[in-house]
Scaffold this active site. Structure first.
Site, PDB file in Angstrom:
ATOM      1  N   GLU A 306       0.822  -1.215   0.000  1.00 26.69           N
ATOM      2  CA  GLU A 306       0.000   0.000   0.000  1.00 26.69           C
ATOM      3  C   GLU A 306       0.858   1.269   0.000  1.00 26.69           C
ATOM      4  OE1 GLU A 306      -4.101  -1.473   2.059  1.00 26.69           O
ATOM      5  OE2 GLU A 306      -2.503  -0.874   3.443  1.00 26.69           O
ATOM      6  N   ASP A 379      -8.300  -9.033   3.418  1.00 22.48           N
ATOM      7  CA  ASP A 379      -8.101  -7.930   4.365  1.00 22.48           C
ATOM      8  C   ASP A 379      -9.201  -7.881   5.419  1.00 22.48           C
ATOM      9  OD1 ASP A 379      -7.186  -5.669   5.620  1.00 22.48           O
ATOM     10  OD2 ASP A 379      -7.720  -4.282   4.027  1.00 22.48           O
ATOM     11  N   GLU A 407     -13.088  -2.818  11.310  1.00 20.42           N
ATOM     12  CA  GLU A 407     -12.967  -1.969  10.122  1.00 20.42           C
ATOM     13  C   GLU A 407     -14.000  -2.311   9.057  1.00 20.42           C
ATOM     14  OE1 GLU A 407      -9.575  -1.218   6.645  1.00 20.42           O
ATOM     15  OE2 GLU A 407      -9.105  -2.395   8.435  1.00 20.42           O
TER      16      GLU A 407
END
Length: 703
Positions: A306, A379, A407
């Protein structure tokens, strides 16, 4: 005077009519360490075993912490603080050096951190031994005794022994130096970096107590998307101040380190891990840190992921980078935790990148390197198959990385107990052993913040608790962990405990159903990951777009990872690869993760895939409606403030579950061109209305 007297009498009568739990205001701060007074009979049972506490002198800071916790707990449960003189009912903290003669204890089984609890009679007196080889074991044993006291275990018949099955158990804080928290939904960072090192908030001690009660041994203080500043002298001093607070509770501090720090801080022209000047810089930095923090745990590294810098920027591999840092830390006994969460911008299947990068490096990492692997290959989705690296790197120590902060599961707003998710991955069998047997460490991305209740909502502390308990013992059932959390956090009333536990155990499956049923994944809003956005297809990288993952069209839905597609199934052991290669033998919970199937594919229920997908969305919403009703029925069993707080959150969750259901059905109907099955409630709004929603300031995006 008569008016005053009547008023006083009325006030006294009202006070007498208030329920018992109205006296202490419950705001969630005390977590599972509430130590509220038990009923009179229970108080006597505790006192019968804990009128006094005795231990060897001199007491180390850790032993002092254990004794202080026992005193605090007994006083809270009974209203009487135990004495330090032996009595009929003594808690005796012992090691091999001061154990009573004639008592056999399993010292060799306990190791460095384990403990034994045993109730017996000595000289006609009731004695409970809290036994361990070390003071940290005594601390863990003291918390275990208090857990037993709070959950109604018969303290007169204790005979327990426990030692951790996973050696390193740590929290990863994604906290930034400006006190924002990436993927944090509980306010600002608990670490007040501006005031440290001089001002040490008393909350840090309570943080340490809570983690020690679970056997958590380490904490990474800062975000994996690290700033080089965290390795400068001022921030090392701040970390050292926190280390001083946490040390008596057996917790070592770690730091996330930015791989390019030699360039950013040291003025070097490169961060190439094979460059002698770079290696020398890291060695000097390690020496500096250990001078300030002699028991520093080590570095957590996110590299070449990332956009983060890493060894691949210089044509090197992950082992080259990790081993350079390991060399710097090794003289001090430090470790490197190197994350395997990587994916390239041009990958044909993002799920395959971690395995492709790390499997060829098995056996090439230094002994003090641990490769940290997320539970799944994408993820932290509501449900993922276990990561194919588990079982594939037998020559490399591995850590399992779990996310405690939610998340992708509704943030702190949605009631989602993650114990079943943790249990699912820990007990998965990549080969002939469970994932839990393939790991040497376990890390949890923390959900802790500055909110008074620590985690944003009262039920989210259950996920912190479950992580710690199941990190210590991965064989614990998530249902049992939920029950002991409820008994310590809310109530011991059996009907209420049963009701709350059943809510918790259904909650994870509910969120999978109303967000990502049947193996769908990454349908969330981009960037903030709030709410549904399966239509997004305009981001600069293909694998940032939800359409990349679900691939819905007139021909069907799902990502083909079978041998006919990306062949990601080949990364699993042969038995799993064979099973996952065909939709008929793939577990339905993972079906669309591994297969792109036509809408009329026939499911085990007899329904078509299209009808089954809608049925799952409906089931998820119905589950939340049921939870809301169950919680409302518990109003008389829970203190009013916390009951109202949770009720408000569940109301939001129900509205958002309906939003998820309606928006996804509207989009997938547009993609498939199919009519809704007979009797299906149509979405409340048009697809364009759902697409028009924006959330520019959603929490948790970090700084």
């Amino acid at each position: 005077m008569k008016t005053w007297a009547r008023g006083l009498a009325g006030w006294l009568l009202a006070a007498l009519l208030l329920p018992a739990w109205s006296a202490p205001v419950e705001d969630g701060y005390d977590l599972w360490l509430r130590y509220r007074a038990v009923p009179a009979g229970g108080q006597q049972r505790v006192l019968d075993q804990a009128r006094s506490i005795v231990h060897a002198e001199p007491a180390s800071p850790t032993l002092q912490a254990a004794v202080a916790e026992l005193k605090r707990g007994v006083a809270g449960l009974t209203g009487r603080e135990p004495s330090a003189r032996p009595a009929d009912g003594t808690l005796m903290l012992v090691t091999p050096a001061n154990a009573p003669l004639g008592v056999e204890l399993p010292w060799t089984e306990l190791g460095r951190e384990g403990y034994a609890l045993r109730s017996l009679k000595r000289g006609g007196r009731a004695v409970t031994l809290i036994a361990a080889n070390t003071d940290i074991g005594l601390l863990y044993g003291s918390f275990a005794w208090l857990r037993a006291a709070q959950t109604g275990v018969d303290l007169s018949k204790l005979d327990q022994r426990s030692a951790p099955q996973v050696g390193l158990r740590l929290l990863n804080h994604w906290d930034n130096l400006d006190r924002t928290v990436e993927r944090g939904y509980a306010g600002a960072s608990i670490w007040d970096w501006w005031k440290l090192p001089d001002i040490r908030d008393a909350r840090y001690v309570d943080y340490a107590r809570a983690n020690a009660s679970l056997g958590i041994t380490a904490t990474v203080l800062n975000n994996v998307n690290a700033k080089a500043d965290s390795l400068t002298a001022p921030f090392i001093a701040k970390a050292a101040a926190l280390a001083d607070v946490l040390r008596p509770y057996g917790i070592k501090v770690w730091l996330s380190a930015r791989f390019s720090s030699p360039r950013e801080l040291g003025g070097l022209k490169t961060a190439d891990p094979l460059d002698p000047a770079v290696r020398a810089w890291w060695q000097a930095k390690a020496d500096e840190i250990y001078r300030a923090i002699p028991d520093f745990g080590g570095f957590l590294i996110k590299a070449n992921s990332e956009g983060q810098p890493g060894p691949q920027d210089y044509g090197r591999n992950h082992a080259d980078g990790a081993n350079m840092l390991a060399e710097a830390l090794a003289p001090h006994g430090g470790l490197v935790m190197w994350r395997a969460f990587v994916y390239a911008p041009d990958a044909s299947d993002r799920a395959m990148q971690g395995y492709a990068d790390f499997k060829p490096l098995d056996g090439r990492f230094a002994p003090n390197v641990i490769v940290q692997v997320k539970n799944g290959a994408i993820d932290f989705q509501p449900r993922e198959p276990f990561h194919p690296l588990f079982g594939a790197m037998p020559k490399t120590p591995l850590a399992l990385e779990l996310q405690i902060t939610k998340e992708y599961l509704g943030f702190s707003t949605h009631l989602v107990y993650l114990g079943p998710l943790f249990e699912e991955v820990l007990r998965a069998k990549p080969d002939d052993m469970m994932v839990a047997r393939h790991i040497q460490a376990i890390a949890g991305v923390a959900n802790i913040g500055s909110d008074r209740n620590w985690s944003g909502s009262h039920f989210d502390t259950a996920n912190w608790y479950a992580f710690g308990r199941m990190a210590w013992n991965p064989e614990l059932a998530s249902a049992d962990v939920a029950r002991e959390w409820v008994q310590q956090t809310f109530t011991t009333a059996p009907r209420a405990v049963d009701g709350i536990v059943s809510m918790m155990l259904a909650s994870r499956e509910a969120v999978v159903d109303y967000m990502t049923p049947l193996g769908l994944h990454h349908l969330m809003g981009t960037g903030h990951h709030h709410g549904p956005a399966p239509w997004v297809d305009n981001l600069e990288r293909a694998d940032w777009n939800p359409v990349y993952f679900h691939r819905a069209g007139r021909d069907g839905i799902g990502f083909d990872r079978s041998p006919r597609g990306s062949n990601a199934v080949a990364q699993y052991a042969p038995a799993w690869a064979n099973r996952l290669s065909q939709p008929e033998t793939t577990p339905e919970d993972w079906l669309l993760w591994f297969h792109h199937l036509p809408w009329d594919y026939r499911m085990a229920s007899g329904r078509t895939l299209w009808a089954e997908l809608i049925a799952r969305y409906d089931r998820g919403v119905a589950s939340v409606v049921d939870v809301r009703a169950r919680w409302a029925a518990l109003k008389g069993d829970i203190d009013p403030a916390r009951h109202a707080d949770v009720a408000a959150y569940i109301a939001v969750q129900e509205a958002e579950a309906r939003w998820w259901r309606d928006a996804c059905i509207a989009y997938f109907q547009s993609a498939s061109g199919l009519p809704l099955p007979v009797g299906t409630r149509p979405p409340a709004r048009s697809l364009d209305e759902y697409k028009a929603r924006h959330f520019n300031f959603a929490p948790g995006r970090g700084g």
